[in-house]
Enzyme design. Structure first.
Site, mmCIF file in Angstrom:
data_model
loop_
_atom_site.group_PDB
_atom_site.id
_atom_site.type_symbol
_atom_site.label_atom_id
_atom_site.label_comp_id
_atom_site.label_asym_id
_atom_site.label_seq_id
_atom_site.Cartn_x
_atom_site.Cartn_y
_atom_site.Cartn_z
ATOM 1 N N HIS A 128 -14.081 -11.553 7.758
ATOM 2 C CA HIS A 128 -13.729 -10.242 8.320
ATOM 3 C C HIS A 128 -13.965 -10.228 9.825
ATOM 4 O O HIS A 128 -13.129 -9.739 10.592
ATOM 5 C CB HIS A 128 -14.610 -9.137 7.714
ATOM 6 N N SER B 258 -15.949 -10.909 0.050
ATOM 7 C CA SER B 258 -17.191 -10.158 -0.161
ATOM 8 C C SER B 258 -17.682 -10.346 -1.591
ATOM 9 O O SER B 258 -18.889 -10.405 -1.838
ATOM 10 C CB SER B 258 -16.972 -8.670 0.104
ATOM 11 N N ARG C 25 -5.590 -14.509 3.394
ATOM 12 C CA ARG C 25 -6.264 -15.787 3.138
ATOM 13 C C ARG C 25 -5.326 -16.798 2.506
ATOM 14 O O ARG C 25 -5.064 -17.852 3.051
ATOM 15 C CB ARG C 25 -7.469 -15.578 2.212
ATOM 16 N N LYS D 38 -12.618 -1.564 -7.049
ATOM 17 C CA LYS D 38 -13.832 -2.366 -6.855
ATOM 18 C C LYS D 38 -15.114 -1.559 -7.048
ATOM 19 O O LYS D 38 -15.183 -0.398 -6.649
ATOM 20 C CB LYS D 38 -13.835 -2.953 -5.431
HETATM 21 O O1 PNS Z 1 -11.030 -5.010 1.506
HETATM 22 P P1 PNS Z 1 -10.069 -4.484 0.468
HETATM 23 O O2 PNS Z 1 -10.840 -4.010 -0.745
HETATM 24 O O3 PNS Z 1 -8.980 -5.450 0.137
HETATM 25 O O4 PNS Z 1 -9.376 -3.217 1.130
HETATM 26 C C1 PNS Z 1 -8.478 -2.446 0.405
HETATM 27 C C2 PNS Z 1 -8.343 -1.073 1.100
HETATM 28 C C3 PNS Z 1 -9.682 -0.355 1.144
HETATM 29 C C4 PNS Z 1 -7.811 -1.268 2.511
HETATM 30 C C5 PNS Z 1 -7.313 -0.243 0.273
HETATM 31 O O5 PNS Z 1 -7.779 -0.088 -1.044
HETATM 32 C C6 PNS Z 1 -7.057 1.117 0.926
HETATM 33 O O6 PNS Z 1 -6.246 1.214 1.823
HETATM 34 N N1 PNS Z 1 -7.776 2.174 0.461
HETATM 35 C C7 PNS Z 1 -7.651 3.493 1.017
HETATM 36 C C8 PNS Z 1 -6.919 4.428 0.056
HETATM 37 C C9 PNS Z 1 -5.417 4.216 0.165
HETATM 38 O O7 PNS Z 1 -4.776 4.572 1.132
HETATM 39 N N2 PNS Z 1 -4.845 3.608 -0.888
HETATM 40 C C10 PNS Z 1 -3.441 3.295 -0.949
HETATM 41 C C11 PNS Z 1 -3.152 1.962 -0.298
HETATM 42 S S1 PNS Z 1 -1.416 1.602 -0.327
#
Ligand code: PNS
Length: 163
Positions: free
Chosen positions: A18, A129, A91, A42
């Protein structure tokens, strides 16, 4: 006009992978907001504020990087901040489908912002993570995977969980 990027993620906890993406984004944009967001898929080990504090600890040398916490829709946050980009690290091929889906959904919800994928540095290809959490929970050494400054906090959390 300032070019603002939002770098969203769970960051539970932030890893070297990150941090590499955040550093590289900070060279591409005038201002980078690292956004601690909620991933409904998660289970989280650190609270949003704890995750934000860890990110702050390791980005305090980057003048154009700030950290925020938001529990709503990413596309709306990006719009409210007037950001032109959502930056994510990619990744491996395995990340692609999920990231592609989110990028398209976010574009549909806010067509003012582009999702920009930065390819992970080779040394961080396998890092996540959840790998860090698994190793730490089993008493393993996570020092190769997370910034040294936050290592004591991570070790303490997983030691306490075992007690
Ligand atoms: O590190 P991650 O878990 O891959 O991140 C995913 C994250 C938190 C960026 C994604 O779940 C997100 O954008 N969450 C916010 C809520 C939202 O807008 N969800 C719709 C995404 S299209």
């Amino acid at each position: 006009m300032q070019r603002i990027a939002v770098c969203p993620g769970s960051f539970d906890p932030i890893t070297n992978g990150h941090l590499d993406i955040i550093r590289r984004a900070s060279r591409l944009f005038d201002r980078v907001i690292v956004l601690i967001s909620h991933n409904a898929d998660k289970h989280e080990s650190f609270s949003p504020q704890e995750r934000a504090d860890l990110v702050k600890m390791v980005t305090d040398d980057l003048d154009n990087v700030e950290v925020d916490v938001f529990d709503g829709l990413l596309a709306e946050y990006v719009r409210a901040k007037g950001a032109c980009a959502i930056v994510k690290g990619l990744r491996a091929v395995s990340d692609f489908e999920y990231e592609f889906q989110m990028a398209l959904a976010n574009k549909r919800l806010n067509d003012q912002a582009e999702t920009v994928f930065l390819t992970t540095s080779t040394e961080n290809m396998y890092l996540s993570s959840s790998i860090v959490r698994q190793i730490a929970a089993l008493g393993g050494d996570v020092s190769p995977f997370v910034p040294a400054r936050i290592l004591p906090v991570i070790n303490k959390r997983f030691q306490t969980e075992k007690e």
